[in-house]
Write a protein that holds these residues in place. Structure first.
Motif: not given
Length: 305
Positions: A274-299
């Motif tokens: 279950l903690w592995s599922l939480a790790l997958v969830l955490l990694l996906m949240s980090l990916v979303f944050n990185l995408i937002m930072k990339f878009i903001t930088r391009e903006r």
């Protein structure tokens, strides 16, 4: 004389220097505390999640791509939950985006006065509603509606999409409003001066100039939907199988976590997975944050040009 002496003491270089050092120290300590807490959370979740593969011997590829989730017989295929989370997130974002853009355009371009008086308070009210209330409304209204229109039990991906659509709509709308307001006024004036109509200006100039901010708003809404637990758990059906249709019961990462984490013993393979599922969830949240930072930088680069 006393006031002048006090003013000299406050404005003296040594006094200002000490105050500045004290302020910098407090700011640094607060920042260091935040970084420390985030790092500890990452390390704790990573340690628990990775122990599934390095201590308990679960194959990582079977975990990510396996389709059978039965912890009682040590079958840990997380693909149904991962697929369910992505399907619910993507569909809710696709439905919410047109409504959010339309509401934002009305509030900023069409009727800012009535938008601020009527639409903004309604959206703010949606933001303040707790997740459990959305879940109860989904259970009492959305599930029977889906059952009567599309058949089945009513629990499934479609019910979860409707609930998450309402939940992320205010977030995407407010961020889209901020993006439209950030478009320089002379863009609109130049378009109107060249003979474009109001709708042509909105469609071809304003929305085009704000597209990076709108993409950021959509990604932020997807991150919110991906991590939602309680509301989606109440309407999705919580059946850990690969979704075959939008009306059959399914499960997400958050729904399995909230149901299972309290029924396992710390340190066992059932708990670690279950903690592995939480790790997958955490990694996906980090990916979303990185995408937002990339878009903001391009903006920022586009505005700088």
């Amino acid at each position: 004389m006393k006031n002048e002496k006090l003013a000299k003491e406050l404005l003296s270089p040594s006094k200002n220097s000490r105050l500045e050092k004290f302020g910098k120290s407090i700011t640094f300590l607060c920042l260091a505390l935040i970084v420390f807490i985030v790092a500890m959370i990452l390390l704790f979740v990573a340690q628990r999640g990775l122990s599934t593969f390095f201590v308990n011997g679960v194959n990582i590829f079977e975990f990510l791509f396996g389709t059978v989730w039965k912890p009682a017989i040590k079958s840990f295929g997380a693909f149904p939950m991962i697929a369910g989370s992505f399907i619910v997130t993507i569909l809710s974002a696709l439905i919410a985006t047109p409504f959010a853009i339309g509401a934002a355009v009305f509030m900023t371009e069409v009727s800012p006065k009535y938008g601020a008086k009527i639409l903004q308070p309604v959206i703010e009210l949606l933001v303040g509603i707790p997740s459990v209330v959305y879940g109860f409304i989904g259970l009492q209204v959305v599930v029977p509606f889906v059952r009567s229109i599309f058949g089945g039990t009513g629990f499934g991906i479609l019910s979860g999409v409707f609930v998450l659509f309402v939940m992320i709509l205010p977030t995407v709308t407010f961020m889209t409003v901020d993006s439209l307001k950030a478009v320089p006024r002379h863009y609109r004036e130049a378009s109107l001066a060249m003979g474009a109509t109001r709708w042509q200006t909105i469609w071809r100039v304003t929305l085009h100039a704000a597209k990076s901010g709108i993409f950021t708003a959509v990604v932020f809404g997807m991150a919110r939907a991906f991590g939602e637990a309680l509301a989606i758990q109440m309407v999705v059906g919580n059946s850990a199988v690969v979704p075959t249709s939008l009306t059959t019961p399914a499960a997400t990462l958050t729904s399995v976590l909230t149901m299972g984490i309290g029924n396992t013993v710390m340190g066992t393979v059932q708990n670690n997975v279950l903690w592995s599922l939480a790790l997958v969830l955490l990694l996906m949240s980090l990916v979303f944050n990185l995408i937002m930072k990339f878009i903001t930088r391009e903006r920022k680069r586009n505005y700088a040009r």
